[in-house]
Design a protein around this motif. Structure first.
Motif, PDB file in Angstrom:
ATOM      1  N   ASP A 224       1.929   2.223  -3.430  1.00  0.00           N
ATOM      2  CA  ASP A 224       0.897   2.918  -4.201  1.00  0.00           C
ATOM      3  C   ASP A 224       0.735   4.366  -3.759  1.00  0.00           C
ATOM      4  O   ASP A 224       0.434   5.247  -4.582  1.00  0.00           O
ATOM      5  N   VAL A 225       0.929   4.623  -2.461  1.00  0.00           N
ATOM      6  CA  VAL A 225       0.821   5.992  -1.962  1.00  0.00           C
ATOM      7  C   VAL A 225       1.932   6.863  -2.550  1.00  0.00           C
ATOM      8  O   VAL A 225       1.738   8.057  -2.819  1.00  0.00           O
TER       9      VAL A 225
ATOM     10  N   ASN B 257       5.603   0.094  -7.819  1.00  0.00           N
ATOM     11  CA  ASN B 257       4.476   0.996  -8.093  1.00  0.00           C
ATOM     12  C   ASN B 257       4.481   1.440  -9.560  1.00  0.00           C
ATOM     13  O   ASN B 257       5.376   1.075 -10.339  1.00  0.00           O
ATOM     14  N   ARG B 258       3.472   2.230  -9.908  1.00  0.00           N
ATOM     15  CA  ARG B 258       3.311   2.651 -11.300  1.00  0.00           C
ATOM     16  C   ARG B 258       4.505   3.451 -11.805  1.00  0.00           C
ATOM     17  O   ARG B 258       4.931   3.303 -12.956  1.00  0.00           O
ATOM     18  N   MET B 259       5.082   4.299 -10.938  1.00  0.00           N
ATOM     19  CA  MET B 259       6.206   5.122 -11.366  1.00  0.00           C
ATOM     20  C   MET B 259       7.462   4.288 -11.614  1.00  0.00           C
ATOM     21  O   MET B 259       8.259   4.603 -12.498  1.00  0.00           O
TER      22      MET B 259
ATOM     23  N   ALA C 257       4.998  10.902 -14.600  1.00  0.00           N
ATOM     24  CA  ALA C 257       3.821  10.724 -13.752  1.00  0.00           C
ATOM     25  C   ALA C 257       2.554  11.176 -14.472  1.00  0.00           C
ATOM     26  O   ALA C 257       1.498  10.542 -14.368  1.00  0.00           O
TER      27      ALA C 257
ATOM     28  N   GLY D 287       1.027   8.683 -17.017  1.00  0.00           N
ATOM     29  CA  GLY D 287       0.345   7.524 -16.442  1.00  0.00           C
ATOM     30  C   GLY D 287       0.769   6.210 -17.060  1.00  0.00           C
ATOM     31  O   GLY D 287       1.951   5.978 -17.334  1.00  0.00           O
ATOM     32  N   THR D 288      -0.201   5.343 -17.334  1.00  0.00           N
ATOM     33  CA  THR D 288       0.120   3.993 -17.803  1.00  0.00           C
ATOM     34  C   THR D 288       0.754   3.987 -19.180  1.00  0.00           C
ATOM     35  O   THR D 288       1.420   3.022 -19.546  1.00  0.00           O
TER      36      THR D 288
ATOM     37  N   ASP E  79       2.937   7.823  -5.240  1.00  0.00           N
ATOM     38  CA  ASP E  79       2.529   7.793  -6.637  1.00  0.00           C
ATOM     39  C   ASP E  79       3.364   8.679  -7.549  1.00  0.00           C
ATOM     40  O   ASP E  79       3.248   8.604  -8.770  1.00  0.00           O
ATOM     41  N   THR E  80       4.210   9.544  -6.975  1.00  0.00           N
ATOM     42  CA  THR E  80       5.101  10.357  -7.818  1.00  0.00           C
ATOM     43  C   THR E  80       6.561   9.945  -7.648  1.00  0.00           C
ATOM     44  O   THR E  80       7.449  10.589  -8.194  1.00  0.00           O
TER      45      THR E  80
ATOM     46  N   GLN F 140       0.827  -1.209   0.000  1.00  0.00           N
ATOM     47  CA  GLN F 140       0.000   0.000   0.000  1.00  0.00           C
ATOM     48  C   GLN F 140       0.861   1.259   0.000  1.00  0.00           C
ATOM     49  O   GLN F 140       0.520   2.255  -0.648  1.00  0.00           O
TER      50      GLN F 140
END
Length: 300
Positions: free
Chosen positions: A129-130, A149-151, A287, A290-291, A132-133, A126
């Motif tokens: 995910d927080v 995470n996404r980044m 960032a 995104g995806t 996020d940047t 978690q």
């Protein structure tokens, strides 16, 4: 992003702890010269580089016979005090000292730990995910990438598209050409990975998956064979990495590695740029995309 279940342990032989201990001590002794440790250099021809066994034994305050047995891989009954003396004589770093201790006095609980599946706690996932940047991931034993995470996917490629067994820094850096292009100083990244794997080998010589990984990389990568043969170990918990990203160009990022308190085999690794720098703007752009950005760095 959640990590996928680990695949079954690959068949393989254990690393030979006695051979590892012997080769590590010889390699550390070979890098020292008499003048490095305050001994006179009489100019006599030396058959091998570095200190002689008798010189090292003298510096450590042990008998030549005792040190010779240790360098031959017989560290079963060696005391912590003797290992401390030898570490000082060899001028070992803290990481090298710990590695020597693991090789000489392996712990039974390490054998059991190597067989456990590596699970990342839900709160830690978690936290990823927080952030996020901030590119962030969790790395475990054998340089395995356990969660991210996404980044991190935008910066390094979408590891979710890879089979679970391929989510491994060592395999990515040594076997995938795109990662050689991604890291501006690829050699240093490769060294860092090999040093970390050496630390794992000292802690878990009976881990068949680690042995299989080392064997695979030794066969497939001449660079890995070269670096593995140095027997270097170190822990690098912070520093700067320069990347050449195919979407935003060159970045200079600070990285920090934080060992988890409940499982020292896992670390949270984060990357950030200096405020107001071009690299900070590049991360902001990643960032914002995104995806879409995660599909730019090839992962397969």
């Amino acid at each position: 992003m959640d990590q996928q279940p680990e695949t079954a342990a690959a068949p393989g032989h254990s690393l030979d702890r006695r051979a590892e201990l012997s080769e590590f001590l010889r390699s550390r002794r070979a890098r020292l010269k008499p003048q490095d440790v305050g001994l006179p250099d009489l100019g006599r021809h030396r058959r091998v580089p570095g200190l002689r066994r008798e010189e090292l034994a003298q510096l450590a305050g042990v008998s030549v016979a005792y040190y010779t047995r240790l360098e031959q891989g017989n560290g079963r009954n060696v005391s912590a005090e003797v290992l401390d003396s030898i570490a000082r004589a060899l001028r070992l770093s803290d990481a090298e000292h710990a590695h020597l201790t693991h090789l000489a006095k392996g712990k039974q609980h390490k054998k059991k730990a190597s067989a456990r599946a590596q699970q990342v706690r839900v709160p830690l996932r978690q936290l990823l995910d927080v952030l996020d940047t901030v590119p962030a991931y969790v790395v475990g034993r054998r340089s395995e990438i356990l969660a991210w995470n996404r980044m991190a996917a935008a910066l390094f490629g979408d590891w979710g598209e890879l089979p679970a067994a391929e989510r491994n820094w060592a395999r990515l850096v040594f076997l995938k050409p795109e990662y050689r292009e991604l890291f501006v100083d690829w050699e240093q990244k490769a060294i860092d990975i090999v040093c970390a794997l050496r630390m794992d080998a000292g802690c878990y010589p009976d881990d068949p998956r680690l042995s299989a990984l080392v064997g695979e990389l030794s066969v497939k990568s001449p660079d890995f064979r070269r670096l593995w043969a140095t027997h270097d170990v170190k822990e690098k918990n912070h520093g700067v990495k320069r990347l050449h990203h195919p979407l935003v160009g060159e970045l200079s990022l600070n990285f920090e590695s934080f060992r988890t308190t409940d499982d020292t085999d896992q670390a949270l690794v984060t990357y950030h740029a200096d405020p107001g720098s071009p690299s900070a703007e590049a991360l902001r752009l990643l960032a914002s995309w995104g995806t879409d950005a995660t599909r730019v760095v090839p992962s397969a």
